[in-house]
Write a protein that holds these residues in place. Sequence first.
Motif, short mmCIF file in Angstrom:
data_model
loop_
_atom_site.label_atom_id
_atom_site.label_comp_id
_atom_site.label_asym_id
_atom_site.label_seq_id
_atom_site.Cartn_x
_atom_site.Cartn_y
_atom_site.Cartn_z
N MET A 1 0.83 -1.21 0.00
CA MET A 1 0.00 0.00 0.00
C MET A 1 0.86 1.26 0.00
O MET A 1 1.86 1.32 0.70
N THR A 2 0.46 2.25 -0.78
CA THR A 2 1.23 3.49 -0.80
C THR A 2 0.77 4.38 0.35
O THR A 2 -0.40 4.34 0.75
N GLN A 3 1.69 5.15 0.86
CA GLN A 3 1.37 6.06 1.96
C GLN A 3 0.51 7.19 1.42
O GLN A 3 0.89 7.86 0.47
N THR A 4 -0.67 7.39 2.01
CA THR A 4 -1.49 8.51 1.56
C THR A 4 -1.04 9.76 2.29
O THR A 4 -0.64 9.71 3.45
N THR A 5 -1.12 10.87 1.59
CA THR A 5 -0.70 12.12 2.24
C THR A 5 -1.77 12.56 3.23
O THR A 5 -2.95 12.35 3.02
N VAL A 6 -1.29 13.14 4.32
CA VAL A 6 -2.23 13.61 5.34
C VAL A 6 -2.91 14.87 4.83
O VAL A 6 -2.24 15.84 4.47
N PRO A 7 -4.26 14.85 4.77
CA PRO A 7 -4.92 16.05 4.24
C PRO A 7 -4.81 17.21 5.24
O PRO A 7 -4.74 17.00 6.44
N GLN A 8 -4.76 18.38 4.70
CA GLN A 8 -4.74 19.57 5.55
C GLN A 8 -6.14 19.80 6.09
O GLN A 8 -7.09 19.94 5.34
N GLU A 9 -6.28 19.80 7.40
CA GLU A 9 -7.60 20.04 7.98
C GLU A 9 -7.79 21.53 8.25
O GLU A 9 -6.83 22.25 8.52
N ASP A 10 -9.02 21.97 8.21
CA ASP A 10 -9.36 23.34 8.57
C ASP A 10 -9.00 23.56 10.06
O ASP A 10 -9.52 22.85 10.93
N PRO A 11 -8.10 24.50 10.34
CA PRO A 11 -7.60 24.66 11.72
C PRO A 11 -8.73 24.95 12.72
O PRO A 11 -8.69 24.47 13.86
N ALA A 12 -9.73 25.71 12.31
CA ALA A 12 -10.81 26.06 13.23
C ALA A 12 -11.63 24.82 13.58
O ALA A 12 -11.95 24.57 14.75
N LEU A 13 -11.93 24.00 12.56
CA LEU A 13 -12.69 22.77 12.80
C LEU A 13 -11.90 21.82 13.69
O LEU A 13 -12.43 21.20 14.62
N LEU A 14 -10.60 21.72 13.40
CA LEU A 14 -9.73 20.82 14.17
C LEU A 14 -9.68 21.25 15.63
O LEU A 14 -9.78 20.43 16.55
N ALA A 15 -9.57 22.57 15.85
CA ALA A 15 -9.51 23.08 17.21
C ALA A 15 -10.81 22.78 17.96
O ALA A 15 -10.80 22.36 19.13
N ALA A 16 -11.93 22.96 17.27
CA ALA A 16 -13.23 22.70 17.90
C ALA A 16 -13.37 21.22 18.24
O ALA A 16 -13.87 20.85 19.32
N PHE A 17 -12.89 20.37 17.31
CA PHE A 17 -12.94 18.92 17.52
C PHE A 17 -12.11 18.53 18.75
O PHE A 17 -12.57 17.80 19.62
N GLU A 18 -10.90 19.07 18.81
CA GLU A 18 -10.02 18.71 19.91
C GLU A 18 -10.55 19.24 21.24
O GLU A 18 -10.36 18.61 22.29
N ALA A 19 -11.24 20.36 21.18
CA ALA A 19 -11.85 20.90 22.41
C ALA A 19 -12.95 19.96 22.90
O ALA A 19 -13.11 19.73 24.11
N ARG A 20 -13.72 19.43 21.97
CA ARG A 20 -14.78 18.49 22.35
C ARG A 20 -14.18 17.23 22.98
O ARG A 20 -14.68 16.72 23.97
N ILE A 21 -13.10 16.74 22.38
CA ILE A 21 -12.42 15.57 22.92
C ILE A 21 -11.94 15.86 24.34
O ILE A 21 -12.14 15.07 25.26
N ALA A 22 -11.31 17.03 24.49
CA ALA A 22 -10.76 17.40 25.79
C ALA A 22 -11.86 17.51 26.82
O ALA A 22 -11.67 17.20 28.00
N ALA A 23 -13.05 17.94 26.39
CA ALA A 23 -14.18 18.08 27.32
C ALA A 23 -14.85 16.74 27.61
O ALA A 23 -15.84 16.68 28.35
N GLY A 24 -14.33 15.67 26.99
CA GLY A 24 -14.88 14.34 27.27
C GLY A 24 -16.14 14.02 26.50
O GLY A 24 -16.85 13.06 26.80
N GLU A 25 -16.44 14.83 25.48
CA GLU A 25 -17.65 14.56 24.68
C GLU A 25 -17.41 13.36 23.76
O GLU A 25 -16.28 13.05 23.41
N SER A 26 -18.50 12.73 23.37
CA SER A 26 -18.31 11.63 22.45
C SER A 26 -18.61 12.10 21.02
O SER A 26 -19.47 12.95 20.79
N ILE A 27 -17.81 11.58 20.09
CA ILE A 27 -17.93 11.98 18.68
C ILE A 27 -18.89 10.99 18.00
O ILE A 27 -18.75 9.78 18.16
#
Lengths: 320, 280
Positions: A1-27
Amino acid sequence: MTQTTVPQEDPALLAAFEARIAAGESIEPKDWMPERYRKQLTRMMAQHAHSEIVGMLPEGNWITRAPSLRRKMSLIAKVQDEAGHGLYIYCGTETLGVDRHDLFNQLLDGSAKYSSIFNYPTLSWADMGVIGWFVDGAAIVNQTVLAKASYGPYARAMVRICKEENFHKRQGFEICATLAKGTPAQKEMLQDAVNRFWWPSLMMFGPSDKDSPNSAELLKWRVKRKTNDELRQRFVNLTVPQAQAIGVTLPDPDLRYDAATKNWEFGEIDWSEFWDVVKGNGPCNVERLEARNAAHDAGRWVREAALAHAAKNARSVSAA
Amino acid sequence: MAAHEEEEGGVAAGEAKSGVGTVAGPRQAPLAAPLVEYLLRLGDDRLILGHRMSEWTGHGPILEEDIATANIALDLIGQAAQLLKLAGEVEGKGRTEDTLAYFRDGVQFRNCLLVELPKGDFGDTMVRQFLFDAHSVLLWEALAGCGHAGIAGIAAKALKEDKYHLRHSSEWVVRLGDGTEESRARVQRSLDRLWKYTAELFAADEIDDAVAALGVRVDAAGLRARWDAMVNEVLARATLTRPAEGAAQRGGRRGRHTEHLGHLLATMQSVARAHPGATW
């Protein structure tokens, strides 16, 4: 398998996602998630589902030889539960936008990974006890933590599956306890099975933390909650007193209790064996994949017939 | 060779004639008490069929069928355990369901031949299961109301399980029959091969008469007629041809089995027999 490149995520969305994780919310499936998170979860869940499916083979090997009707029934029921878990987790992966047939094909063509423990042969009835005790025991240590993972569908699946695994582990330990009280030949059979399965069971927790490439990210996103080494130590600490209780030895001359850390310290794991089995060179890697492929190939005409029949029915319903 | 010659030469013709009385034996080995025989027949059918079904666990054509076939195997072995336990109790010689399952030889088994045949392909398994299930559901319906409380109790519970099995197996017969050209040809062959073993399901003998006198009565002719109707209906939906009645194969009820049973038992009993007296 070839290594797929990591897509660039929208920084604002990523920050909001990580905040939810940190707050213990479930995705949940419809929530935004980074592509890496989706990929890691798919990888873990698929490996888990594959392990359930391949895991049916070493235990299925003794269904026809179980020495009492009660044991025969509980072994069939256990293997049936494994099929159920596999199906349940495969369906879980579909919430991540994957087709379970694609995953299944990866298992068949050998490109997918599953737990290496199932690449060891089952050589005696005692293996049915020891697999329940060690392998399901190790799975419970892993899955109890995964039941608090951040992805809702996987966490909920783990809660349900853990209940059944607990039952399997008790059943396995009870087989071992019965053998331990049995004839000299039964005791010998048990000790031999323990000797064969102890080290591979410790390897079930994966490479040591310093060699585990995926761990850091998985921990950050609460896909994993504890490191491989932490979980392995917890399993050893739980299992040693159980071995003492039924009077079997564990094949590790370095095993000793450390009063300061309250841990059972254990000897060096043979990582060359671990990597060998992971790379496909274990005692039964070839046989396990052959068995799955044989079942799949022999069932092709059955699946085709079922599809053809369903299509005929659909036509006659729409014509009516 | 010398010993053989001596044996042949050692008995004079006259002595052999005078010994006629001790040489003449019954045509068949004697059977156990009728109720014990009857329960062994019921129990062994389900033990052996359950064992055959359990051979599929982990090897089915789809994951859902791994779950279903394991479930059916479990039900059948559970029924067998109850029936053999009762057989042991009625016999009163201290034999348990496990001693009966693991410490009898092939010729002491009383199952019909149909259930001991190798599992074959998925079509063979489903056709066999369907032919058996249709009979079993009707039999349990009759026995659930019979005059023996132990049998009636087992029958009532087993009836619920077997109705589900029948639905499952008849749906598969229809799917495979009315599926692809290949599947129809395969499953018609299964039906043709298995048909000669179905008559044994209905063969009644002195054991059936004797247990009828004890209140365990089944209307064999009525059962056969209902089975025919049930089977005909499913085969019609499956677009399969019912085979003509030909020479039947039977013998299992008196311990005369196919060669397959010995191999099945050699596997099934291997661990138990290697450790006689052990507890598991």
